[in-house]
Design a protein around this motif. Structure first.
Motif, PDB file in Angstrom:
ATOM      1  N   VAL A  22       0.875  -1.171   0.000  1.00 54.51           N
ATOM      2  CA  VAL A  22       0.000   0.000   0.000  1.00 54.51           C
ATOM      3  C   VAL A  22       0.913   1.221   0.000  1.00 54.51           C
ATOM      4  CG1 VAL A  22      -1.814   1.240   1.230  1.00 54.51           C
ATOM      5  CG2 VAL A  22      -1.772  -1.262   1.274  1.00 54.51           C
ATOM      6  N   ILE A  25      -2.011   5.933   0.644  1.00 52.84           N
ATOM      7  CA  ILE A  25      -3.392   6.205   0.222  1.00 52.84           C
ATOM      8  C   ILE A  25      -4.112   7.097   1.236  1.00 52.84           C
ATOM      9  CG2 ILE A  25      -3.568   4.073  -1.103  1.00 52.84           C
ATOM     10  CD1 ILE A  25      -5.329   2.961   1.159  1.00 52.84           C
ATOM     11  N   PHE A  37     -13.303  -0.918  -2.147  1.00 52.39           N
ATOM     12  CA  PHE A  37     -11.977  -0.862  -2.749  1.00 52.39           C
ATOM     13  C   PHE A  37     -12.022  -1.784  -3.960  1.00 52.39           C
ATOM     14  CE2 PHE A  37     -11.075   0.194   1.670  1.00 52.39           C
ATOM     15  CZ  PHE A  37     -10.156   1.224   1.542  1.00 52.39           C
ATOM     16  N   LYS A  45      -5.540  -4.159  -1.751  1.00 58.98           N
ATOM     17  CA  LYS A  45      -6.839  -4.058  -1.084  1.00 58.98           C
ATOM     18  C   LYS A  45      -6.852  -4.810   0.247  1.00 58.98           C
ATOM     19  CE  LYS A  45      -9.206  -6.145  -4.222  1.00 58.98           C
ATOM     20  NZ  LYS A  45      -8.553  -6.822  -5.274  1.00 58.98           N
ATOM     21  N   THR A  48      -4.783  -3.237   2.922  1.00 63.23           N
ATOM     22  CA  THR A  48      -5.479  -2.074   3.466  1.00 63.23           C
ATOM     23  C   THR A  48      -6.547  -2.527   4.457  1.00 63.23           C
ATOM     24  OG1 THR A  48      -5.137  -0.935   1.377  1.00 63.23           O
ATOM     25  CG2 THR A  48      -6.790  -0.016   2.848  1.00 63.23           C
ATOM     26  N   THR A 193     -13.917  -5.071  -0.309  1.00 64.33           N
ATOM     27  CA  THR A 193     -12.983  -5.080  -1.430  1.00 64.33           C
ATOM     28  C   THR A 193     -13.550  -6.029  -2.471  1.00 64.33           C
ATOM     29  OG1 THR A 193     -11.722  -7.028  -0.803  1.00 64.33           O
ATOM     30  CG2 THR A 193     -11.067  -4.951   0.207  1.00 64.33           C
ATOM     31  N   MET A 210      -8.126   0.946  -6.889  1.00 59.85           N
ATOM     32  CA  MET A 210      -6.727   0.783  -6.486  1.00 59.85           C
ATOM     33  C   MET A 210      -5.958   0.042  -7.546  1.00 59.85           C
ATOM     34  SD  MET A 210      -6.507  -0.027  -2.407  1.00 59.85           S
ATOM     35  CE  MET A 210      -4.738   0.250  -2.255  1.00 59.85           C
ATOM     36  N   LYS A 214      -1.767   2.069  -5.047  1.00 59.93           N
ATOM     37  CA  LYS A 214      -2.187   3.471  -5.070  1.00 59.93           C
ATOM     38  C   LYS A 214      -3.665   3.591  -5.432  1.00 59.93           C
ATOM     39  CE  LYS A 214       1.957   6.101  -6.069  1.00 59.93           C
ATOM     40  NZ  LYS A 214       3.118   5.232  -6.093  1.00 59.93           N
ATOM     41  N   ILE A 215      -4.263   4.713  -5.002  1.00 60.06           N
ATOM     42  CA  ILE A 215      -5.627   4.998  -5.414  1.00 60.06           C
ATOM     43  C   ILE A 215      -5.562   5.786  -6.712  1.00 60.06           C
ATOM     44  CG2 ILE A 215      -7.688   6.343  -4.864  1.00 60.06           C
ATOM     45  CD1 ILE A 215      -7.269   5.527  -1.949  1.00 60.06           C
TER      46      ILE A 215
END
Lengths: 310, 272
Positions: A22, A25, A37, A45, A48, A193, A210, A214-215
């Motif tokens: 991750v 974000i 997500f 995902k 996170t 997710t 995602m 990254k978003i």
């Protein structure tokens, strides 16, 4: 305090050794939302979700769950969360009912209350007839529903669902969706997710896309489609031909053309008009399909790759 | 303000923690009611009894009475019986703490579900140990009843020995869990079994350590089962000394270190 987000992340990072799962974000999830997500496998995902579930300490950035610090107040936060993990982690040595009542005790819920809630929840997920069975003979869909019921036993303020329907057949998926939809109606905050765009479209008020930790985009499904895709998509197939040669031939039709290994996507406001334009250029595709844009198209546009890679 | 709130909060947290530990033990009790697991648990009682009868009583007939290091004389059976009790406390705790614990953690992924609740890894470890101790104490009670019936100890000393055997279970349970968090494959459990059997044979169980060569004697004396055997033998033969306290302290330290390592490693494995 009333408007404080249930999940508040800024520059959140998770690294495993050299690998960054991750990569910084920012996320805010508010009470009553169904938040998703969306992304392919390996997008970060699950990492996170594990950080949000307070079972994986963040490597960097800031994270507040229910206004608390997940590292310091982990047990307190987890007591108010419901978690449905990606892999079923039911207790195979216990019965269906015991899976809920025993789990309830981990939250300090008294035995009597646990039994009452177990009965209600099994009815909610339509497993009341299997209450005294062992877990092993249950189907995949039943196990998933039991896991969801188990996640609800502490009447959580926030329910985390990691890929809730992955591996289920279509019928079982619809049953799970229906139950999650009911939860949403009751005002339970859902965070899920998925790598299924239809799931995201059906269940999420708002989502982030995602990719590689990254978003890449954020909004409601409709907003994302409006912003990153056209209203309609024309799908063309040309039998066994190499598709690259059509790039030039299709130039100017629609707003954008994507060439996939097996088909060509023409993004256009009016799909039928685009199909007519293709026809007018004397091209003869083996199949022509006009459909509405989906999150799959959004993802393809943002990352240049499809969501479900095979 | 902060200091006045700190104590009640600490108490509330401790109570919550105790409840959660109990919930893990309760889970094991619920699980044991199902399946044929009961039979496995009950079978654990017979092993020390068979050793006591065959060697303690059988071989004891050939050996006759026995003079201990301090000059007191006991029957060979009375010498062997406390060692069998200590060994069975070790085996009972190790069975849960190694094989079963490893299966629950790595194979069934039971603890992955548990850490998603308010439970913390050390609470899981303590809860599992709670069940291991319940299982171990069932064997100990049955065996001590037999010892009293055979005149190998008195009822009062038997009660004291029961508490000592719980301490033994606690120590080996902690060590067993710590080892299990380091083990990678099922094959590694064979090594654990070999070590356990070696301890069983040489911890002053069937012969006093005074009869061993000096080097071996030193090695034996630092191992936990020797300490456990001596502690329980001091109790069942009614010869408490400062040395007994030393044995008990040793076991407490082993238990605490074992649990600390286990909890730390579990945290590493489950909360990546």
């Amino acid at each position: 305090m009333p408007d404080e987000p249930l999940i508040h992340a800024r520059g959140l990072v998770k690294r495993f050794g050299e690998f960054t799962a991750v990569d910084g974000i920012d996320v805010d999830v508010h009470r009553g939302e169904a938040f998703g997500f969306l992304g392919p496998n390996g997008a970060g995902k699950s990492s996170t979700m594990r950080m949000i579930g307070c079972v994986s300490p963040p490597t960097g950035g800031m994270l507040r769950i229910l206004g608390l610090d997940p590292v310091r107040d982990g047990p307190q936060i987890r007591g108010r969360l419901g978690v449905c993990p990606q892999q079923d982690s039911l207790d195979p040595e216990l019965t269906v009912t015991e899976n809920i009542t025993v789990y309830a005790r981990y939250f300090g819920i008294p035995r009597r209350v646990a039994r009452e809630r177990a009965a209600e929840l099994l009815e909610f997920v339509q497993l009341d007839e299997r209450a005294n069975d062992k877990v092993e003979p249950l189907s995949g869909g039943m196990k998933r529903r039991l896991t969801i019921a188990r996640a609800l036993v502490n009447e959580p303020e926030l329910v985390l669902l990691d890929e809730p329907t992955t591996g289920l057949d279509p019928q079982a998926r619809h049953l799970v969706w229906e139950r999650l939809f009911r939860l949403r109606q009751r005002g339970v905050t859902l965070v899920l997710t998925t790598h299924y765009m239809d799931e995201a479209e059906q269940l999420c008020d708002r989502l982030v896309v995602m990719d590689r930790g990254k978003i890449v985009a954020e909004g409601s499904p409709r907003e994302l489609i409006e912003r990153h895709s056209t209203r309609e998509v024309l799908e063309l197939r040309f039998g066994e031909d190499a598709l690259e040669i059509y790039t030039g031939k299709l130039a100017g039709i629609g707003e954008r053309v994507e060439v996939l290994p097996d088909r060509i996507l023409v993004y256009a406001t009016d799909g039928d008009a685009a199909a007519k334009a293709v026809h007018d250029r004397q091209l003869s595709p083996s199949s022509v399909l006009v459909r509405r844009s989906s999150l799959e198209d959004v993802f393809l546009h943002l990352t240049g790759r499809t969501l479900v890679e095979d | 303000m902060v200091t006045t709130l700190a104590l009640p909060r600490l108490i509330a947290r401790t109570q919550g923690s105790a409840g959660r530990i109990g919930a893990v033990t309760a889970r094991d009790l619920a699980a044991v009611r199902h399946s044929g697991y009961w039979l496995v648990v009950i079978s654990g009682f017979f092993e020390p009894v068979l050793y006591l009868m065959s060697i303690g009583v059988g071989v004891g007939g050939l050996v006759g009475d026995f003079t201990l290091a301090d000059g007191s004389v006991v029957s060979y059976a009375a010498f062997v019986a406390p060692a069998m009790l200590a060994a069975s406390a070790m085996n009972g705790a190790m069975a849960e703490a190694t094989f079963n614990f490893f299966a629950k953690m790595k194979w069934v992924k039971l603890y992955d579900a548990m850490v998603a609740t308010p439970l913390r890894p050390f609470e899981i470890a303590l809860g599992e140990l709670g069940w291991a101790l319940i299982r171990g104490s069932l064997y100990s009670v049955a065996f001590l009843v037999l010892m009293v019936a055979l005149g190998l100890t008195t009822a009062a000393w038997a009660v004291a020995a029961l508490f000592a055997s719980l301490l033994v279970g606690f120590a080996f349970g902690g060590v067993g869990m710590a080892i299990s968090t380091l083990v990678r494959t099922w094959q590694d459990f064979d090594y654990i079994m070999v070590v356990q059997f070696g301890l069983f044979l040489f911890s002053g169980t069937f012969a006093p350590v005074e009869s061993y060569p000096p080097v071996m004697r030193v090695i034996v004396e630092v191992t936990p089962l020797y300490q456990a055997v001596e502690l329980i033998r001091d109790l069942t033969t009614g010869r408490l000394s400062w040395g007994s306290l030393g044995h008990a302290a040793y076991l407490v330290v082993v238990a605490v270190i074992g649990l600390a390592v286990a909890a730390r490693r579990m945290n590493r494995i489950l909360c990546k």
